[in-house]
Design a protein around this motif. Structure first.
Motif, short mmCIF file in Angstrom:
data_model
loop_
_atom_site.label_atom_id
_atom_site.label_comp_id
_atom_site.label_asym_id
_atom_site.label_seq_id
_atom_site.Cartn_x
_atom_site.Cartn_y
_atom_site.Cartn_z
N HIS A 63 24.78 -3.04 -18.32
CA HIS A 63 26.02 -2.81 -19.06
C HIS A 63 25.81 -1.86 -20.22
O HIS A 63 26.78 -1.31 -20.77
CB HIS A 63 26.63 -4.13 -19.54
CG HIS A 63 25.78 -4.89 -20.49
ND1 HIS A 63 25.74 -4.61 -21.84
CD2 HIS A 63 24.94 -5.91 -20.30
CE1 HIS A 63 24.91 -5.44 -22.43
NE2 HIS A 63 24.40 -6.25 -21.52
N ASN A 64 24.56 -1.62 -20.64
CA ASN A 64 24.28 -0.64 -21.69
C ASN A 64 24.28 0.79 -21.17
O ASN A 64 24.36 1.73 -21.96
CB ASN A 64 22.92 -0.92 -22.34
CG ASN A 64 22.94 -2.16 -23.17
OD1 ASN A 64 23.99 -2.63 -23.57
ND2 ASN A 64 21.78 -2.72 -23.40
N GLN A 97 29.02 7.35 -23.13
CA GLN A 97 28.41 7.32 -24.45
C GLN A 97 27.45 8.48 -24.68
O GLN A 97 27.15 8.81 -25.80
CB GLN A 97 27.65 6.02 -24.66
CG GLN A 97 28.55 4.81 -24.74
CD GLN A 97 27.74 3.52 -24.85
OE1 GLN A 97 26.52 3.54 -24.70
NE2 GLN A 97 28.42 2.43 -25.11
N HIS A 153 19.33 -3.53 -19.43
CA HIS A 153 20.63 -4.11 -19.08
C HIS A 153 21.54 -3.02 -18.52
O HIS A 153 21.66 -1.94 -19.09
CB HIS A 153 21.29 -4.74 -20.30
CG HIS A 153 20.59 -5.96 -20.78
ND1 HIS A 153 20.61 -7.14 -20.10
CD2 HIS A 153 19.84 -6.17 -21.90
CE1 HIS A 153 19.90 -8.04 -20.76
NE2 HIS A 153 19.41 -7.46 -21.86
N HIS A 162 17.69 3.66 -24.12
CA HIS A 162 18.68 2.66 -24.50
C HIS A 162 18.08 1.38 -25.09
O HIS A 162 18.82 0.53 -25.56
CB HIS A 162 19.56 2.30 -23.30
CG HIS A 162 20.36 3.45 -22.80
ND1 HIS A 162 21.32 4.09 -23.55
CD2 HIS A 162 20.34 4.09 -21.60
CE1 HIS A 162 21.86 5.06 -22.84
NE2 HIS A 162 21.28 5.09 -21.66
#
Length: 98
Positions: free
Chosen positions: A91-92, A97, A89, A85
């Motif tokens: 939130h990623n 996804q 983080h 990624h």
């Protein structure tokens, strides 16, 4: 409650609050988990000494071994998520996804 017990409870509680409120990076979550394990290890190490028993002396060593395994898996996940990624983080990291 002695000052020693209060310090163990405070360290565990602050680590839990850090894990709950500072979830921006995976490395901060791993550090909070490790500090929780460290406070539990210290509490379990002092407990047989306070009670003058020798029957629970293996429990802190086993917990320390599981804590080291947890740290290794956490760091492997950190490296894998950073490679895939681009950052750590939280939130990623979205499973929808993938």
């Amino acid at each position: 409650m002695s000052l020693l017990h209060l310090s163990f409870y405070t360290a565990f509680t602050l680590s839990g609050l850090g894990l709950a409120f500072h979830r921006a990076h995976l490395i901060s979550a791993l550090l909070c988990l490790e500090s929780m394990m460290l406070s539990m290890y210290l509490a379990l190490s002092i407990w047989p000494i306070e009670n003058q028993t020798s029957s629970f002396t293996l429990v802190p060593v086993l917990m320390l071994a599981f804590s080291a395994c947890e740290a290794g898996v956490g760091l492997a996940m950190l490296v894998a998520s950073t490679r895939t990624h681009g950052s750590d983080h939280l939130h990623n990291l979205n499973l929808l996804q993938c």
